[in-house]
Scaffold this motif. Structure first.
Motif, PDB file in Angstrom:
ATOM      1  N   MET A 197     -10.209  42.013  39.596  1.00 35.46           N
ATOM      2  CA  MET A 197     -10.250  43.161  40.502  1.00 35.46           C
ATOM      3  C   MET A 197      -9.568  44.349  39.829  1.00 35.46           C
ATOM      4  O   MET A 197      -8.350  44.445  39.774  1.00 35.46           O
ATOM      5  CB  MET A 197      -9.613  42.829  41.854  1.00 35.46           C
ATOM      6  N   PHE A 198     -10.394  45.235  39.295  1.00 34.25           N
ATOM      7  CA  PHE A 198      -9.902  46.419  38.596  1.00 34.25           C
ATOM      8  C   PHE A 198      -9.833  47.630  39.523  1.00 34.25           C
ATOM      9  O   PHE A 198      -9.638  48.741  39.057  1.00 34.25           O
ATOM     10  CB  PHE A 198     -10.801  46.741  37.402  1.00 34.25           C
ATOM     11  N   THR A 249     -15.810  45.621  33.282  1.00 27.92           N
ATOM     12  CA  THR A 249     -15.444  44.578  32.305  1.00 27.92           C
ATOM     13  C   THR A 249     -16.469  44.429  31.177  1.00 27.92           C
ATOM     14  O   THR A 249     -16.113  44.027  30.070  1.00 27.92           O
ATOM     15  CB  THR A 249     -15.289  43.208  33.006  1.00 27.92           C
ATOM     16  N   GLY A 250     -17.721  44.744  31.456  1.00 29.75           N
ATOM     17  CA  GLY A 250     -18.802  44.503  30.489  1.00 29.75           C
ATOM     18  C   GLY A 250     -18.571  45.208  29.166  1.00 29.75           C
ATOM     19  O   GLY A 250     -18.188  46.372  29.150  1.00 29.75           O
ATOM     20  N   VAL A 251     -18.783  44.528  28.082  1.00 28.02           N
ATOM     21  CA  VAL A 251     -18.536  44.977  26.687  1.00 28.02           C
ATOM     22  C   VAL A 251     -17.122  45.523  26.444  1.00 28.02           C
ATOM     23  O   VAL A 251     -16.857  46.139  25.423  1.00 28.02           O
ATOM     24  CB  VAL A 251     -19.602  45.972  26.130  1.00 28.02           C
ATOM     25  N   LYS A 252     -16.201  45.272  27.408  1.00 30.03           N
ATOM     26  CA  LYS A 252     -14.822  45.731  27.218  1.00 30.03           C
ATOM     27  C   LYS A 252     -13.844  44.560  27.191  1.00 30.03           C
ATOM     28  O   LYS A 252     -13.003  44.463  26.307  1.00 30.03           O
ATOM     29  CB  LYS A 252     -14.416  46.700  28.335  1.00 30.03           C
ATOM     30  N   HIS A 291     -16.691  40.885  23.785  1.00 32.05           N
ATOM     31  CA  HIS A 291     -18.018  41.249  23.280  1.00 32.05           C
ATOM     32  C   HIS A 291     -19.074  40.971  24.364  1.00 32.05           C
ATOM     33  O   HIS A 291     -19.951  41.788  24.617  1.00 32.05           O
ATOM     34  CB  HIS A 291     -18.279  40.396  22.023  1.00 32.05           C
ATOM     35  N   GLY A 292     -18.963  39.841  25.016  1.00 38.55           N
ATOM     36  CA  GLY A 292     -19.885  39.478  26.098  1.00 38.55           C
ATOM     37  C   GLY A 292     -19.243  39.609  27.473  1.00 38.55           C
ATOM     38  O   GLY A 292     -19.573  38.855  28.396  1.00 38.55           O
ATOM     39  N   GLY A 293     -18.311  40.541  27.599  1.00 36.01           N
ATOM     40  CA  GLY A 293     -17.711  40.872  28.897  1.00 36.01           C
ATOM     41  C   GLY A 293     -17.025  39.703  29.591  1.00 36.01           C
ATOM     42  O   GLY A 293     -16.566  38.745  28.945  1.00 36.01           O
ATOM     43  N   ALA A 294     -16.976  39.789  30.918  1.00 38.59           N
ATOM     44  CA  ALA A 294     -16.289  38.759  31.704  1.00 38.59           C
ATOM     45  C   ALA A 294     -17.031  37.432  31.639  1.00 38.59           C
ATOM     46  O   ALA A 294     -16.422  36.374  31.759  1.00 38.59           O
ATOM     47  CB  ALA A 294     -16.161  39.209  33.156  1.00 38.59           C
ATOM     48  N   ALA A 324      -5.812  42.547  30.512  1.00 38.14           N
ATOM     49  CA  ALA A 324      -6.728  41.668  29.780  1.00 38.14           C
ATOM     50  C   ALA A 324      -7.660  42.562  28.979  1.00 38.14           C
ATOM     51  O   ALA A 324      -8.019  43.650  29.430  1.00 38.14           O
ATOM     52  CB  ALA A 324      -7.521  40.805  30.749  1.00 38.14           C
ATOM     53  N   GLY A 325      -8.048  42.091  27.793  1.00 37.64           N
ATOM     54  CA  GLY A 325      -8.934  42.887  26.946  1.00 37.64           C
ATOM     55  C   GLY A 325      -8.251  44.186  26.565  1.00 37.64           C
ATOM     56  O   GLY A 325      -7.148  44.175  26.020  1.00 37.64           O
TER      57      GLY A 325
END
Ligand code: PMP
Length: 447
Positions: A224-225, A258-261, A264-267, A367-368
């Motif tokens: 949850m961002f 979250t995607g590409v962040k 590489h393959g997101g969440a 994260a990430g």
């Protein structure tokens, strides 16, 4: 006077040109800004220019930028690789409204990164979640969706429900009461959205039980961002997917942030998920508008068969695709992620050290390439927990850093910072030094 008010006064005094610009803008634009999220008191900073991991305001101050357009710019402002790709595309046309080969390459890149078979493009996160929900409704023949209280999925009617509901209206966390988040959302639409509590499988079970064979999908953000950073508990996301399967509903993962962040393959890669549908936007466009939604073959077949309608003049516009493709294939290669995580961890560890050593309430988490400080006694695991974040401490921190040349994250204690490829270890050290300067103020703020 409160510590936060002192910081805000200092901010107002050093950003007089932004103040004047907002006043001028208000003559033409409601609130002087073109998205509600861009306003904060006493006035937002107006940008003069930006480059890499920094921007400059109208009064000539330089800022380390951790907002990066709400997390879009993991490649930094005006990434040269992206600019080169875009300028080459400019020569060949900015929009076709007809198919072309580069969009296929971009689609193939997304299919290779995420556990999806087919993908369609759109222009914003709002569109991506709107189309994914429609696909889920079309596929299942059901109308209702379950969404998590506090989760944000854009501005279409189905998801502008229980975004940040006032606690007195929110009801029992084991079965939250639906609260519309805006005037103008029709009751008929909102009635099909069922709010649930994140990280709570019992609440999910209750939602399914009360709406047997009526739920088309559960949509959630895997982290949850939009309440800072709230991590899913171990096994929670997979359990949600299992519950969906059991109840004949689809599992939609909103990877707009979250995607590409996150990886590489997101969440999906980070948590090992294989949802039925995913939503992408923000970072995939390399700084230009681009979004996508994709899923497994059987589900996306409703588009192939023309059963669910999807269209858009600007879909896969050549500039967004050229920028996104360059970003994904030349900037966000696999080797970049460990470096960004390392910088992020430096910041998180640095913050936790400062908070602990100085007896300050709260913790840093991330994260990430994303993270934040939650000024709270206990870990924030859902929207109700987040309501206990100390706003006064947050404001002292955020305005205090702004006055010291750091935009720590977008305004409000529901956001988080982003680290981009242009940021360095020195930047992280400088950031932490500025936080150390704020310690006495934060101590006063927590009383
Ligand atoms: N989903 C999530 C998780 C988001 O954070 C956002 C925007 N912050 C959206 C959807 C909507 O995206 P957009 O602003 O591009 O419409």
């Amino acid at each position: 006077m409160k510590q936060s008010e002192i910081q805000m006064q200092e901010f107002a005094a050093r950003t007089q040109k932004s103040k004047a610009a907002l006043e001028n803008g208000k003559k033409y634009i409601p609130l002087g800004v073109t998205s509600n999220f861009r306003y904060y008191p006493p006035h937002p900073v107006f940008v003069e220019r930006a480059e890499g991991g920094r921007f400059w305001d109208l009064d000539g101050h330089e800022y380390l930028d951790h907002n990066l357009c709400f997390g879009v710019l993991i490649g930094g402002h005006s990434n040269p690789v992206v600019l080169e790709a875009v300028s080459q595309q400019f020569e060949k046309g900015t929009m076709y409204g007809m198919p072309y080969e580069l969009e296929q390459k971009m689609a193939a890149e997304l299919v290779s990164r995420f556990p999806i078979d087919r993908v369609r493009f759109a222009n914003s996160g709002t569109e991506a979640t709107m189309h994914a929900i429609r696909v889920a409704r079309g596929f299942t023949g059901r109308d209702k969706i379950i969404k998590m209280e506090g989760c944000y999925h854009g501005v279409h009617d189905s998801v502008l429900v229980s975004f940040k509901p006032p606690i007195e209206k929110a009801g029992d966390p084991k079965m939250p009461t639906r609260v519309k988040s805006s005037l103008g959302v029709p009751d008929g639409t909102a009635d099909n959205t069922i709010p649930c509590t994140f990280n709570d499988l019992e609440a999910l079970d209750n939602c399914f039980r009360a709406n047997r064979e009526q739920v088309a999908a559960v949509i959630l953000e895997p982290i949850m961002f939009n309440i800072g950073v709230a991590m899913p508990e171990a096994g929670y996301l997979q359990a949600v997917h299992d519950q969906c399967r059991k109840n004949g509903a689809l599992f939609i993962v909103d990877e707009v942030k979250t995607g590409v962040k996150l990886a590489h393959g997101g969440a999906c890669e980070y948590f090992g998920l294989k949802p039925d549908l995913i939503c992408l936007a923000k970072a995939i466009g390399g700084g230009f508008p681009l979004a996508a939604f994709g899923g497994r073959l059987e589900v996306m077949d409703v588009l192939e068969k023309g059963l669910v309608f999807h269209a858009g003049t600007y879909n896969s516009n050549t500039v967004g695709i050229a920028a996104g493709y360059a970003m994904l294939t030349k900037v966000l290669t696999k080797d970049v992620y460990p470096r960004l995580s390392k910088l992020n961890q430096m910041l998180i560890d640095g913050y936790n050290d400062i908070l602990k050593k100085n007896g300050l309430k709260g913790y840093a988490i991330g994260a990430g390439c994303n993270g934040t400080v939650q000024f709270a006694e206990r870990e924030v695991k859902n929207y109700r927990d987040w309501l206990h974040v100390d706003e006064e401490m947050w404001k002292v921190w955020w305005y205090g850093l702004l006055n010291r040349g750091i935009l720590a994250q977008a305004y409000a204690w529901d956001e988080q910072w982003t680290i981009c490829v242009a940021h360095t270890e020195n930047d992280m050290e400088m950031h932490l030094d500025r936080v150390r300067e704020l310690v006495p103020l934060l101590q006063k703020a927590q009383g």
